[in-house]
Scaffold this motif. Structure first.
Motif, short mmCIF file in Angstrom:
data_model
loop_
_atom_site.label_atom_id
_atom_site.label_comp_id
_atom_site.label_asym_id
_atom_site.label_seq_id
_atom_site.Cartn_x
_atom_site.Cartn_y
_atom_site.Cartn_z
N ASN A 22 0.84 -1.19 0.00
CA ASN A 22 0.00 0.00 0.00
C ASN A 22 0.87 1.24 0.00
OD1 ASN A 22 -2.55 -1.03 -0.01
ND2 ASN A 22 -2.65 -1.25 2.20
N ALA A 23 0.34 2.31 -0.58
CA ALA A 23 1.10 3.55 -0.62
C ALA A 23 0.35 4.61 0.17
CB ALA A 23 1.27 4.02 -2.05
N MET A 24 1.09 5.46 0.89
CA MET A 24 0.41 6.56 1.57
C MET A 24 0.89 7.86 0.93
SD MET A 24 2.07 6.15 5.23
CE MET A 24 3.81 6.09 5.51
N LEU A 25 -0.08 8.72 0.64
CA LEU A 25 0.22 9.98 -0.04
C LEU A 25 0.00 11.08 0.96
CD1 LEU A 25 -1.86 8.95 -3.12
CD2 LEU A 25 0.58 8.84 -2.94
N ILE A 26 1.08 11.77 1.31
CA ILE A 26 1.03 12.73 2.40
C ILE A 26 1.37 14.12 1.87
CG2 ILE A 26 1.79 13.13 4.76
CD1 ILE A 26 2.99 10.41 4.78
N LYS A 27 0.68 15.11 2.39
CA LYS A 27 0.99 16.50 2.04
C LYS A 27 1.84 17.11 3.14
CE LYS A 27 -3.34 17.81 1.31
NZ LYS A 27 -4.44 18.66 0.87
N GLY A 28 2.86 17.83 2.79
CA GLY A 28 3.69 18.49 3.79
C GLY A 28 3.07 19.78 4.26
N GLY A 29 3.77 20.48 5.12
CA GLY A 29 3.22 21.68 5.74
C GLY A 29 2.89 22.78 4.74
N ASN A 30 3.61 22.84 3.63
CA ASN A 30 3.40 23.92 2.68
C ASN A 30 3.27 23.34 1.27
OD1 ASN A 30 5.90 22.87 2.61
ND2 ASN A 30 6.98 24.77 3.07
N ALA A 31 2.27 22.50 1.09
CA ALA A 31 2.08 21.89 -0.23
C ALA A 31 1.26 22.83 -1.08
CB ALA A 31 1.36 20.55 -0.06
N ASN A 32 1.70 23.08 -2.33
CA ASN A 32 0.95 24.00 -3.17
C ASN A 32 0.03 23.23 -4.08
OD1 ASN A 32 2.79 22.83 -4.77
ND2 ASN A 32 3.56 24.70 -5.72
N LEU A 33 -0.63 23.95 -5.00
CA LEU A 33 -1.66 23.32 -5.82
C LEU A 33 -1.10 22.23 -6.71
CD1 LEU A 33 -4.64 23.60 -6.50
CD2 LEU A 33 -3.99 25.02 -8.42
N ILE B 74 3.23 18.59 9.09
CA ILE B 74 4.43 19.41 9.06
C ILE B 74 5.60 18.55 9.52
CG2 ILE B 74 5.45 21.56 9.77
CD1 ILE B 74 2.65 22.50 10.44
N THR B 75 6.24 17.86 8.58
CA THR B 75 7.44 17.07 8.92
C THR B 75 8.45 17.25 7.80
OG1 THR B 75 6.28 15.21 7.96
CG2 THR B 75 6.60 15.17 10.32
N ARG B 76 9.67 16.88 8.11
CA ARG B 76 10.70 16.88 7.07
C ARG B 76 11.27 15.48 7.00
NH1 ARG B 76 13.45 22.67 8.06
NH2 ARG B 76 11.46 23.57 8.66
N PRO B 77 10.90 14.72 5.97
CA PRO B 77 11.31 13.31 5.95
C PRO B 77 12.81 13.11 5.96
CG PRO B 77 9.58 13.68 4.39
CD PRO B 77 9.96 15.01 4.90
N PHE B 78 13.56 14.01 5.33
CA PHE B 78 15.00 13.76 5.28
C PHE B 78 15.67 13.99 6.62
CE2 PHE B 78 16.76 12.53 1.27
CZ PHE B 78 15.69 12.63 0.43
N GLU B 79 15.05 14.81 7.47
CA GLU B 79 15.66 15.02 8.79
C GLU B 79 15.15 14.01 9.80
OE1 GLU B 79 14.68 18.59 7.60
OE2 GLU B 79 16.61 18.28 6.65
N ASP B 80 13.82 13.86 9.84
CA ASP B 80 13.26 13.05 10.90
C ASP B 80 12.27 12.07 10.30
OD1 ASP B 80 10.78 13.65 13.41
OD2 ASP B 80 12.36 12.14 13.34
N GLN B 81 12.57 10.79 10.46
CA GLN B 81 11.72 9.80 9.81
C GLN B 81 10.71 9.18 10.76
OE1 GLN B 81 15.17 7.96 8.72
NE2 GLN B 81 15.54 9.62 7.30
N THR B 82 10.67 9.63 12.02
CA THR B 82 9.81 8.92 12.98
C THR B 82 8.34 9.08 12.66
OG1 THR B 82 10.09 10.87 14.34
CG2 THR B 82 11.32 8.91 14.98
N PHE C 84 5.52 5.32 0.28
CA PHE C 84 4.96 6.62 0.58
C PHE C 84 5.39 7.64 -0.46
CE2 PHE C 84 8.69 8.83 2.09
CZ PHE C 84 9.51 7.82 2.54
N LEU C 85 4.57 8.68 -0.57
CA LEU C 85 4.85 9.78 -1.49
C LEU C 85 4.52 11.05 -0.73
CD1 LEU C 85 5.67 10.28 -4.38
CD2 LEU C 85 3.31 10.29 -5.01
N PHE C 86 5.53 11.85 -0.47
CA PHE C 86 5.37 13.03 0.36
C PHE C 86 5.57 14.26 -0.50
CE2 PHE C 86 5.47 15.01 4.49
CZ PHE C 86 6.21 16.15 4.30
N GLY C 87 4.60 15.16 -0.52
CA GLY C 87 4.71 16.32 -1.37
C GLY C 87 4.84 17.60 -0.57
N SER C 88 5.75 18.48 -0.98
CA SER C 88 5.91 19.75 -0.28
C SER C 88 6.41 20.80 -1.26
CB SER C 88 6.88 19.62 0.88
OG SER C 88 8.16 19.28 0.40
#
Lengths: 304, 254
Positions: free
Chosen positions: A30-41, A66-74, A88-92
């Motif tokens: 399964n894939a989870m699609l997550i939006k970051g703190g400042n995701a644009n259109l 509001i996370t930064r995957p490259f810094e903190d993966q928890t 996962f697919l994280f967009g910011s």
């Protein structure tokens, strides 16, 4: 389930836990699609389109995280554990990294690989006006460009993309069901992703004529940062259990061309007493028989 | 070809009952799911909702068994026994779970078994473990004549112990005088020859241990007896001196 300190009290809970425990043949990822703190259109649209492509096997997170995957993966690992997703697919969106997508996969609910891609151009599903494939179609994946074999990061990216878009594993394929093609080209440091719908047209012979019609999301990506797993972790994740190997049948071997050979072991045969097909022309005539017997009284000769 | 999602499942160790059953050759009997209930004259489940023996919570009769106390409450007894059975079942399940969990991460007990080829340190460890494995953790074990008199500290030397402030005045005075003398003397506190010799001996011991790991029991006593004269012979003594000089030069300049 076996190592649960609290046993599940209902059948439904038991089924839920059984679905999530490690198995010999695993579930579809399964894939989870997550939006970051400042995701644009743009980034949101990309996530929505990928969700449409991966429909039953994807989870779209509605709120911004509001996370930064490259810094903190928890927090990613926590989400993965809660929703049982290994991709996962994280967009910011940043001034420094505009239209950022981080595509990644997990092993045992810990981050295995993560690759950051920047979206330069994006054409959405709804922008291309034609008929689309039904939801949940298993796509065919084509990778063009020798960079995908040569460069280590591109090789991992290829493996990641295959993992992401593969869908369920099927034992057999039907020709009419092959409708969707995802084409990845790596050229000049950019990765172009195009999706096509396969139209099978009538042709003279049994094999239909194929026409590709562009549909679906098309992305122009550029590779930014990567966080690849160390070699031993990767090797650990590739380890297949022994039960998955197909059982070898004795005395059967396969050729490179697909021919199956079998061996039969026979005991020593007495070739004089062999039972062959009876050919009437070779049957011994009575005259010949008497000559062989050496003058013994012949019986009444039978007419042939 | 592609990495897995989760690690492959580990086979769990058999439970205590499974071990016993395998030993005795007991196999599982396949049971039918429905049982004929004579009273209700129909097929009912073996257990669960509307089971064959009637609802146990609505049982209105509990016979006093032959040898039991006539004053005892039978219903209470039945309820208590059920609670005990459930508790015992749960305890056994948790024990099996703990055993399975422990089996995965157990420290192997191989070093504690006597082989013919343990050296002094290993035997000392083994003896210490044997002493401590009593109910009072070795506090009242009689000591061998040549063993150390005082028991080793339980925290393994982690906690610091300080002398009382105003205790032994003479000891404090002698300590301070020695400190002053060492500070004033021209000779360096670190004896380089001794340090170098110690280092060399440690390296040799490590190399010997590595070799012992590779070529085991065949050598044994014979190997050790042959190695000893080689180690403390003239050649190694000669080897030590040039290295020691080099190290002294390095220590002096650095």
């Amino acid at each position: 389930l076996i190592y649960c300190y609290r046993k599940p009290k209902t059948k439904r809970a038991k089924r839920f836990l059984e679905k999530r425990e490690p198995k010999l043949n695993e579930n579809t990822k399964n894939a989870m699609l997550i939006k970051g703190g400042n995701a644009n259109l743009t980034v949101t649209e990309v996530l929505k389109d990928i969700y449409a492509v991966k429909k039953p096997f994807a989870v779209m997170y509605k709120r911004k995280n509001i996370t930064r995957p490259f810094e903190d993966q928890t927090s990613l690992e926590f989400f993965s554990k809660k929703s049982d997703c290994s991709l996962f697919l994280f967009g910011s969106h940043n001034k420094k990294r505009p239209n950022n997508l981080i595509i990644g996969r997990m092993f045992d609910y810990h981050v295995l690989d993560m690759i950051e891609l920047g979206v330069e151009k994006f054409v959405a599903l709804k922008d291309i006006k034609n008929s689309k494939c039904p939801e949940g179609t298993k796509p065919m994946l084509i990778f063009a460009g020798d960079v995908f074999d040569v460069n280590e990061e591109y090789r991992r990216l290829k493996s990641l993309l295959i993992d992401f878009f593969r869908g369920p594993t099927v034992p057999s394929i039907r020709l009419a069901g092959l409708e969707y093609v995802l084409h990845f080209t790596a050229v000049d440091g950019k990765i172009y992703m195009r999706s096509y719908k396969v139209l099978l047209k009538k042709s003279g012979c049994k094999i239909p004529r194929i026409e590709l019609e562009e549909m679906g999301p098309s992305l122009d990506l550029v590779m930014r940062r990567t966080h690849l797993a160390s070699d031993d972790l990767y090797k650990l994740s590739m380890k297949q259990p022994k039960g998955l190997k197909p059982k070898k049948k004795k005395n059967i071997s396969h050729d490179a061309f697909g021919t199956t050979y079998g061996r039969i072991h026979m005991q020593k045969q007495d070739l004089t007493k062999l039972q062959t097909r009876k050919v009437k022309g070779l049957k011994k005539r009575p005259a010949e028989k008497s000559a062989e017997d050496g003058g013994a009284t012949p019986k009444k000769s039978k007419s042939a | 070809r592609l990495p897995r999602e989760k690690p492959p499942p580990k086979p769990r160790p058999p439970t205590r009952w499974e071990q016993f059953a395998r030993l005795k050759g007991i196999r599982r009997k396949k049971k039918t799911s429905l049982v004929w209930d004579e009273q209700a004259k129909e097929w009912r489940r073996r257990w669960g909702y509307r089971r064959a023996g009637g609802d146990p919570s609505r049982a209105w009769l509990a016979e006093v068994p032959a040898g039991a106390d006539p004053e005892e409450d039978q219903f209470a007894r039945l309820r208590r026994e059920k609670r005990e059975r459930v508790a015992r079942n749960e305890l056994n399940r948790l024990r099996n779970l703990a055993r399975a969990h422990r089996a995965g991460s157990a420290v192997p007990a191989a070093p504690l078994h006597p082989t013919g080829h343990q050296d002094r340190d290993e035997l000392r460890t083994v003896a210490r473990v044997a002493r401590v494995s009593t109910a009072s953790l070795g506090r009242f074990q009689p000591r061998l004549p040549k063993e150390s008199a005082e028991p080793p500290s339980r925290s393994g030397g982690k906690k610091r112990r300080f002398e009382p402030l105003l205790g032994n005045l003479a000891a404090e005075r002698s300590r301070q005088l020695e400190l002053l003398r060492d500070m004033g003397s021209k000779k360096p506190v670190l004896d380089i020859t001794r340090a170098v010799n110690k280092q060399l001996r440690q390296e040799e011991a490590e190399a010997a241990a590595a070799n012992k790991g590779k070529k085991q029991s065949k050598r044994g006593k014979r190997g050790r007896r042959q190695q000893r004269p080689g180690r403390s012979g003239k050649k190694s003594g000669a080897r030590r001196q040039p290295q020691q000089q080099k190290k002294a030069a390095g220590g002096g300049s650095g």
